[in-house]
Design an enzyme around this catalytic site. Sequence first.
Site, PDB file in Angstrom:
ATOM      1  N   ALA A  69       0.796  -1.193   0.186  1.00  0.00           N
ATOM      2  CA  ALA A  69      -0.019  -0.029  -0.205  1.00  0.00           C
ATOM      3  C   ALA A  69       1.049   1.128  -0.092  1.00  0.00           C
ATOM      4  O   ALA A  69       2.229   1.381   0.262  1.00  0.00           O
ATOM      5  CB  ALA A  69      -1.109  -0.049   1.217  1.00  0.00           C
ATOM      6  N   GLY A 112       0.980  -5.077   0.728  1.00  0.00           N
ATOM      7  CA  GLY A 112      -0.250  -5.296  -0.107  1.00  0.00           C
ATOM      8  C   GLY A 112       0.120  -5.976  -1.515  1.00  0.00           C
ATOM      9  O   GLY A 112      -0.694  -6.560  -1.833  1.00  0.00           O
ATOM     10  N   GLU A 115      -0.202  -9.507  -0.637  1.00  0.00           N
ATOM     11  CA  GLU A 115      -1.750  -9.753  -0.599  1.00  0.00           C
ATOM     12  C   GLU A 115      -2.400  -9.894  -1.930  1.00  0.00           C
ATOM     13  O   GLU A 115      -3.280 -10.605  -2.086  1.00  0.00           O
ATOM     14  CB  GLU A 115      -2.298  -8.672   0.517  1.00  0.00           C
ATOM     15  CG  GLU A 115      -1.574  -8.803   1.848  1.00  0.00           C
ATOM     16  CD  GLU A 115      -1.840  -7.595   2.816  1.00  0.00           C
ATOM     17  OE1 GLU A 115      -1.731  -6.547   2.393  1.00  0.00           O
ATOM     18  OE2 GLU A 115      -2.301  -7.980   4.123  1.00  0.00           O
ATOM     19  N   GLU A 135       4.653  -5.131   7.161  1.00  0.00           N
ATOM     20  CA  GLU A 135       3.956  -3.946   7.748  1.00  0.00           C
ATOM     21  C   GLU A 135       4.174  -3.540   9.344  1.00  0.00           C
ATOM     22  O   GLU A 135       4.046  -2.615   9.905  1.00  0.00           O
ATOM     23  CB  GLU A 135       2.384  -4.278   8.003  1.00  0.00           C
ATOM     24  CG  GLU A 135       1.742  -4.285   6.740  1.00  0.00           C
ATOM     25  CD  GLU A 135       1.852  -5.371   5.837  1.00  0.00           C
ATOM     26  OE1 GLU A 135       2.636  -6.458   5.999  1.00  0.00           O
ATOM     27  OE2 GLU A 135       1.151  -5.641   4.729  1.00  0.00           O
TER      28      GLU A 135
HETATM   29  N1  CAA Z   1       4.663   3.329  -0.473  1.00  0.00           N
HETATM   30  C1  CAA Z   1       4.948   4.514  -1.074  1.00  0.00           C
HETATM   31  N2  CAA Z   1       6.233   4.758  -1.489  1.00  0.00           N
HETATM   32  C2  CAA Z   1       7.215   3.739  -1.665  1.00  0.00           C
HETATM   33  C3  CAA Z   1       6.802   2.413  -1.096  1.00  0.00           C
HETATM   34  C4  CAA Z   1       5.364   2.140  -0.602  1.00  0.00           C
HETATM   35  N3  CAA Z   1       5.022   1.021  -0.075  1.00  0.00           N
HETATM   36  N4  CAA Z   1       7.786   1.528  -1.393  1.00  0.00           N
HETATM   37  C5  CAA Z   1       8.648   2.221  -1.922  1.00  0.00           C
HETATM   38  N5  CAA Z   1       8.395   3.334  -2.189  1.00  0.00           N
HETATM   39  C6  CAA Z   1       9.130   4.521  -2.574  1.00  0.00           C
HETATM   40  C7  CAA Z   1      10.274   5.061  -1.794  1.00  0.00           C
HETATM   41  O1  CAA Z   1       9.561   6.092  -0.868  1.00  0.00           O
HETATM   42  C8  CAA Z   1      11.041   5.795  -2.623  1.00  0.00           C
HETATM   43  O2  CAA Z   1      10.527   6.852  -3.101  1.00  0.00           O
HETATM   44  P1  CAA Z   1      11.637   8.438  -3.250  1.00  0.00           P
HETATM   45  O3  CAA Z   1      12.624   7.764  -4.566  1.00  0.00           O
HETATM   46  O4  CAA Z   1      10.690   9.325  -3.738  1.00  0.00           O
HETATM   47  O5  CAA Z   1      12.373   8.310  -2.062  1.00  0.00           O
HETATM   48  C9  CAA Z   1      11.080   4.530  -4.049  1.00  0.00           C
HETATM   49  O6  CAA Z   1       9.947   4.186  -3.823  1.00  0.00           O
HETATM   50  C10 CAA Z   1      12.128   3.736  -4.077  1.00  0.00           C
HETATM   51  O7  CAA Z   1      12.148   3.240  -2.619  1.00  0.00           O
HETATM   52  P2  CAA Z   1      13.731   2.794  -1.913  1.00  0.00           P
HETATM   53  O8  CAA Z   1      14.526   3.985  -1.958  1.00  0.00           O
HETATM   54  O9  CAA Z   1      13.239   2.392  -0.322  1.00  0.00           O
HETATM   55  O10 CAA Z   1      14.166   1.664  -2.875  1.00  0.00           O
HETATM   56  P3  CAA Z   1      15.018   0.269  -2.384  1.00  0.00           P
HETATM   57  O11 CAA Z   1      15.662  -0.262  -3.671  1.00  0.00           O
HETATM   58  O12 CAA Z   1      16.150   0.775  -1.406  1.00  0.00           O
HETATM   59  O13 CAA Z   1      14.004  -0.844  -1.571  1.00  0.00           O
HETATM   60  C11 CAA Z   1      12.104  -1.626  -1.054  1.00  0.00           C
HETATM   61  C12 CAA Z   1      12.843  -1.054  -2.171  1.00  0.00           C
HETATM   62  C13 CAA Z   1      12.475  -2.682  -0.260  1.00  0.00           C
HETATM   63  C14 CAA Z   1      10.609  -2.120  -2.005  1.00  0.00           C
HETATM   64  C15 CAA Z   1      11.674  -0.457  -0.056  1.00  0.00           C
HETATM   65  O14 CAA Z   1      11.405   0.507  -0.839  1.00  0.00           O
HETATM   66  C16 CAA Z   1      10.575  -0.874   0.886  1.00  0.00           C
HETATM   67  O15 CAA Z   1      10.760  -1.672   2.033  1.00  0.00           O
HETATM   68  N6  CAA Z   1       9.261  -0.448   0.625  1.00  0.00           N
HETATM   69  C17 CAA Z   1       8.105  -0.653   1.752  1.00  0.00           C
HETATM   70  C18 CAA Z   1       7.544  -1.734   1.669  1.00  0.00           C
HETATM   71  C19 CAA Z   1       6.485  -1.940   2.753  1.00  0.00           C
HETATM   72  O16 CAA Z   1       6.597  -1.486   3.889  1.00  0.00           O
HETATM   73  N7  CAA Z   1       5.323  -2.201   2.359  1.00  0.00           N
HETATM   74  C20 CAA Z   1       4.063  -2.530   3.376  1.00  0.00           C
HETATM   75  C21 CAA Z   1       3.507  -1.435   2.982  1.00  0.00           C
HETATM   76  S1  CAA Z   1       1.906  -1.366   4.084  1.00  0.00           S
HETATM   77  C22 CAA Z   1       0.797  -2.240   3.500  1.00  0.00           C
HETATM   78  O17 CAA Z   1       0.982  -2.790   2.426  1.00  0.00           O
HETATM   79  C23 CAA Z   1      -0.449  -2.518   4.240  1.00  0.00           C
HETATM   80  C24 CAA Z   1      -1.350  -3.378   3.821  1.00  0.00           C
HETATM   81  O18 CAA Z   1      -1.328  -4.356   4.239  1.00  0.00           O
HETATM   82  C25 CAA Z   1      -2.258  -3.397   2.686  1.00  0.00           C
END
Ligand code: CAA
Length: 260
Positions: A69, A112, A115, A135
């Site tokens: 998400a 998500g 999921e 999460e």
């Molecule tokens: N939401 C919004 N933006 C996101 C994102 C997310 N879930 N995941 C990545 N991005 C964005 C980052 O903020 C970053 O943006 P900027 O360039 O503007 O800074 C860009 O995408 C690239 O991300 P990283 O710099 O972190 O890239 P990376 O290669 O170092 O890592 C990754 C990649 C492992 C996917 C890392 O981005 C990450 O851990 N993302 C979050 C994953 C996460 O926590 N997901 C769960 C979300 S909550 C949810 O999903 C609730 C549910 O149950 C439905």
Amino acid sequence: DTKYEYLIVGVKGEKQNVGLIQLNRPRAFNSLCSPLIAELCQAVEKFEMDDSIGAIVLTGSERVFAAGADIKEMQHREFPNVYKNDFLGSWDKLAKCRKPTIAAVNGYALGGGCEVAMMCDIIYAGEKASFGQPEINLGTIPGAGGTQRLVRAIGKSKAMELVLTGDKMSAAEAEKAGLVSKVFPVDQLVNESIKLAEKISSHSRVASMMCKDAVNTSFEVGLTEGLKFEKRLFHSTFATADRKEGMTAFLEKRPPKYTD
Ligand code: CAA
């Protein structure tokens, strides 16, 4: 034709009977903002209503299926708002799709993203795919099936470990655990998924929808009820032309021609 901001949508397969939906929000790692989910629901519904389509493939890019998400969208939201609007409630549309769906996962399928993949009927993965429910690292919990579908896919201990640690699982581990049915080289994944969808599409539409309905019912009801539901659906195939054609074609040693 519908124009999508966050998706690339097309029809694939030799017989043009496969719907392909590609998540396309590269600047935000295919994070699943509400407008993207709304588009996804719309694209799924269109393929569901299109008689020429027998199965749907959902994929992302080679680097990321979906990173979950949209954390930016969620950052400042408050309980009354998410509760009253049933935030993430609309995601169910994909799980409720009655035609067979295949998730083709390359790269990250996190939160998500994992999921959404699990809402599909079959998951194929690229060698570099990784799956997780991170999460917990954000002070929250999975909200679109991560605590429910993952347990049913890989069992309690592995699911609990992923959900409690936020750790990622590799494609090889996911295949071993049963989350994923096959793993392919990154550049072959989408083609292999389309081939699978073509094979599914070549069968009786009604029968494949009934298979899906019956298998999914096994997650909802006890064994006696489930077996009864299956038996009634099986009986009902005797009211279709496809059942007669399938058995006749077998006995006449020729390929079947399905029409239902
Ligand atoms: N939401 C919004 N933006 C996101 C994102 C997310 N879930 N995941 C990545 N991005 C964005 C980052 O903020 C970053 O943006 P900027 O360039 O503007 O800074 C860009 O995408 C690239 O991300 P990283 O710099 O972190 O890239 P990376 O290669 O170092 O890592 C990754 C990649 C492992 C996917 C890392 O981005 C990450 O851990 N993302 C979050 C994953 C996460 O926590 N997901 C769960 C979300 S909550 C949810 O999903 C609730 C549910 O149950 C439905």
